[in-house]
Design a protein around this motif. Structure first.
Motif, PDB file in Angstrom:
ATOM      1  N   ARG A  30       0.844  -1.205   0.000  1.00 50.05           N
ATOM      2  CA  ARG A  30       0.000   0.000   0.000  1.00 50.05           C
ATOM      3  C   ARG A  30       0.875   1.249   0.000  1.00 50.05           C
ATOM      4  N   ARG A  31       1.927   1.245   0.822  1.00 49.06           N
ATOM      5  CA  ARG A  31       2.821   2.410   0.880  1.00 49.06           C
ATOM      6  C   ARG A  31       3.551   2.628  -0.441  1.00 49.06           C
ATOM      7  N   LEU A  32       3.991   1.554  -1.078  1.00 49.51           N
ATOM      8  CA  LEU A  32       4.644   1.692  -2.379  1.00 49.51           C
ATOM      9  C   LEU A  32       3.679   2.339  -3.365  1.00 49.51           C
ATOM     10  N   GLU A  33       2.446   1.893  -3.373  1.00 53.82           N
ATOM     11  CA  GLU A  33       1.426   2.477  -4.253  1.00 53.82           C
ATOM     12  C   GLU A  33       1.228   3.964  -3.937  1.00 53.82           C
ATOM     13  N   GLU A  34       1.183   4.309  -2.661  1.00 57.52           N
ATOM     14  CA  GLU A  34       1.012   5.715  -2.265  1.00 57.52           C
ATOM     15  C   GLU A  34       2.206   6.565  -2.695  1.00 57.52           C
ATOM     16  N   HIS A  35       3.406   6.028  -2.555  1.00 61.05           N
ATOM     17  CA  HIS A  35       4.592   6.779  -2.981  1.00 61.05           C
ATOM     18  C   HIS A  35       4.590   7.013  -4.490  1.00 61.05           C
ATOM     19  N   ASN A  36       4.136   6.032  -5.241  1.00 57.63           N
ATOM     20  CA  ASN A  36       4.146   6.154  -6.700  1.00 57.63           C
ATOM     21  C   ASN A  36       2.925   6.875  -7.259  1.00 57.63           C
ATOM     22  N   ASN A  37       1.914   7.125  -6.440  1.00 54.21           N
ATOM     23  CA  ASN A  37       0.705   7.840  -6.864  1.00 54.21           C
ATOM     24  C   ASN A  37       0.324   8.871  -5.813  1.00 54.21           C
ATOM     25  N   PRO A  38       1.194   9.853  -5.576  1.00 57.02           N
ATOM     26  CA  PRO A  38       0.927  10.824  -4.509  1.00 57.02           C
ATOM     27  C   PRO A  38      -0.245  11.733  -4.873  1.00 57.02           C
ATOM     28  N   PRO A  39      -1.022  12.128  -3.856  1.00 62.76           N
ATOM     29  CA  PRO A  39      -2.150  13.020  -4.114  1.00 62.76           C
ATOM     30  C   PRO A  39      -1.716  14.432  -4.513  1.00 62.76           C
ATOM     31  N   GLU A  40      -0.499  14.789  -4.171  1.00 61.75           N
ATOM     32  CA  GLU A  40       0.031  16.103  -4.534  1.00 61.75           C
ATOM     33  C   GLU A  40       1.524  15.976  -4.792  1.00 61.75           C
ATOM     34  N   ASN A  41       2.069  16.883  -5.527  1.00 65.19           N
ATOM     35  CA  ASN A  41       3.488  16.806  -5.877  1.00 65.19           C
ATOM     36  C   ASN A  41       4.390  17.534  -4.895  1.00 65.19           C
ATOM     37  N   LYS A  42       3.891  17.818  -3.702  1.00 63.21           N
ATOM     38  CA  LYS A  42       4.701  18.530  -2.717  1.00 63.21           C
ATOM     39  C   LYS A  42       5.513  17.590  -1.838  1.00 63.21           C
ATOM     40  N   LYS A  43       5.225  16.319  -1.889  1.00 65.98           N
ATOM     41  CA  LYS A  43       5.930  15.344  -1.057  1.00 65.98           C
ATOM     42  C   LYS A  43       7.314  15.056  -1.647  1.00 65.98           C
ATOM     43  N   TYR A  44       8.251  14.683  -0.786  1.00 67.06           N
ATOM     44  CA  TYR A  44       9.617  14.373  -1.224  1.00 67.06           C
ATOM     45  C   TYR A  44       9.598  13.290  -2.291  1.00 67.06           C
ATOM     46  N   THR A  45       8.857  12.218  -2.042  1.00 70.43           N
ATOM     47  CA  THR A  45       8.903  11.095  -2.976  1.00 70.43           C
ATOM     48  C   THR A  45       8.268  11.428  -4.323  1.00 70.43           C
ATOM     49  N   ALA A  46       7.388  12.406  -4.385  1.00 73.24           N
ATOM     50  CA  ALA A  46       6.741  12.773  -5.651  1.00 73.24           C
ATOM     51  C   ALA A  46       7.749  13.337  -6.653  1.00 73.24           C
ATOM     52  N   LYS A  47       8.833  13.887  -6.159  1.00 72.06           N
ATOM     53  CA  LYS A  47       9.842  14.503  -7.032  1.00 72.06           C
ATOM     54  C   LYS A  47      10.781  13.484  -7.671  1.00 72.06           C
ATOM     55  N   HIS A  48      10.687  12.246  -7.236  1.00 65.22           N
ATOM     56  CA  HIS A  48      11.660  11.239  -7.683  1.00 65.22           C
ATOM     57  C   HIS A  48      10.986   9.992  -8.268  1.00 65.22           C
ATOM     58  N   LEU A  49       9.798  10.142  -8.785  1.00 57.38           N
ATOM     59  CA  LEU A  49       9.040   9.008  -9.343  1.00 57.38           C
ATOM     60  C   LEU A  49       9.721   8.427 -10.568  1.00 57.38           C
ATOM     61  N   PRO A  50       9.537   7.177 -10.839  1.00 52.74           N
ATOM     62  CA  PRO A  50       8.867   6.155 -10.026  1.00 52.74           C
ATOM     63  C   PRO A  50       9.828   5.520  -9.016  1.00 52.74           C
ATOM     64  N   TRP A  51       9.236   4.912  -7.993  1.00 52.84           N
ATOM     65  CA  TRP A  51       9.994   4.215  -6.965  1.00 52.84           C
ATOM     66  C   TRP A  51       9.837   2.716  -7.158  1.00 52.84           C
ATOM     67  N   GLU A  52      10.914   1.987  -6.897  1.00 49.84           N
ATOM     68  CA  GLU A  52      10.824   0.529  -6.912  1.00 49.84           C
ATOM     69  C   GLU A  52      11.208   0.011  -5.537  1.00 49.84           C
ATOM     70  N   LEU A  53      10.513  -1.014  -5.106  1.00 49.90           N
ATOM     71  CA  LEU A  53      10.781  -1.629  -3.813  1.00 49.90           C
ATOM     72  C   LEU A  53      12.026  -2.496  -3.926  1.00 49.90           C
ATOM     73  N   LYS A  54      13.040  -2.175  -3.136  1.00 45.36           N
ATOM     74  CA  LYS A  54      14.279  -2.952  -3.155  1.00 45.36           C
ATOM     75  C   LYS A  54      14.258  -4.056  -2.101  1.00 45.36           C
ATOM     76  N   ILE A  55      13.699  -3.742  -0.924  1.00 45.77           N
ATOM     77  CA  ILE A  55      13.676  -4.714   0.171  1.00 45.77           C
ATOM     78  C   ILE A  55      12.698  -4.244   1.232  1.00 45.77           C
ATOM     79  N   PHE A  56      12.153  -5.209   1.957  1.00 49.65           N
ATOM     80  CA  PHE A  56      11.445  -4.894   3.196  1.00 49.65           C
ATOM     81  C   PHE A  56      11.676  -6.053   4.159  1.00 49.65           C
ATOM     82  N   PHE A  57      11.604  -5.724   5.454  1.00 50.70           N
ATOM     83  CA  PHE A  57      11.793  -6.749   6.469  1.00 50.70           C
ATOM     84  C   PHE A  57      11.033  -6.375   7.727  1.00 50.70           C
ATOM     85  N   GLU A  58      10.613  -7.413   8.454  1.00 53.59           N
ATOM     86  CA  GLU A  58       9.900  -7.210   9.713  1.00 53.59           C
ATOM     87  C   GLU A  58      10.842  -6.565  10.712  1.00 53.59           C
TER      88      GLU A  58
END
Length: 100
Positions: free
Chosen positions: A25-53
């Motif tokens: 869900r977070r990856l989807e939110e980062h790649n489809n931000p509601p506004e372009n003011k967020k840090y991640t919106a300036k660097h689209l697209p994002w790919e998931l490299k890793i996640f861990f518990e």
């Protein structure tokens, strides 16, 4: 359960570290931000490299996230990514961070 995730932007050659209970869900939110003011919106697209518990406690998850971000090291992040098939590495990392 909370997870640490690391995203990568080829466009900007940057990494992003986050904490969430729902990685995809977070990856989807980062790649489809509601506004372009967020840090991640300036660097689209994002790919998931890793996640861990990291914890079933958000507070402990934030401690782990803060530790990783405070390393300020691309080498450290790339080491984490290179260990993605080694779950024991992450269990030990999280345990050592939370012991401090």
């Amino acid at each position: 359960m909370f997870y640490i995730y690391i995203l990568y932007s080829k466009k900007s050659d940057r990494y992003y570290i986050g904490l969430t209970s729902n990685v995809y869900r977070r990856l989807e939110e980062h790649n489809n931000p509601p506004e372009n003011k967020k840090y991640t919106a300036k660097h689209l697209p994002w790919e998931l490299k890793i996640f861990f518990e990291c914890s079933d406690s958000r507070g402990n998850g934030l401690l782990v996230e803060r530790f990783i971000k405070n390393q300020k090291s691309r080498v450290f992040l790339e080491k984490l990514i290179s260990e993605k098939d080694n779950p024991d590495y992450f269990v030990n990392l999280v345990e050592n961070i939370l012991k401090k």
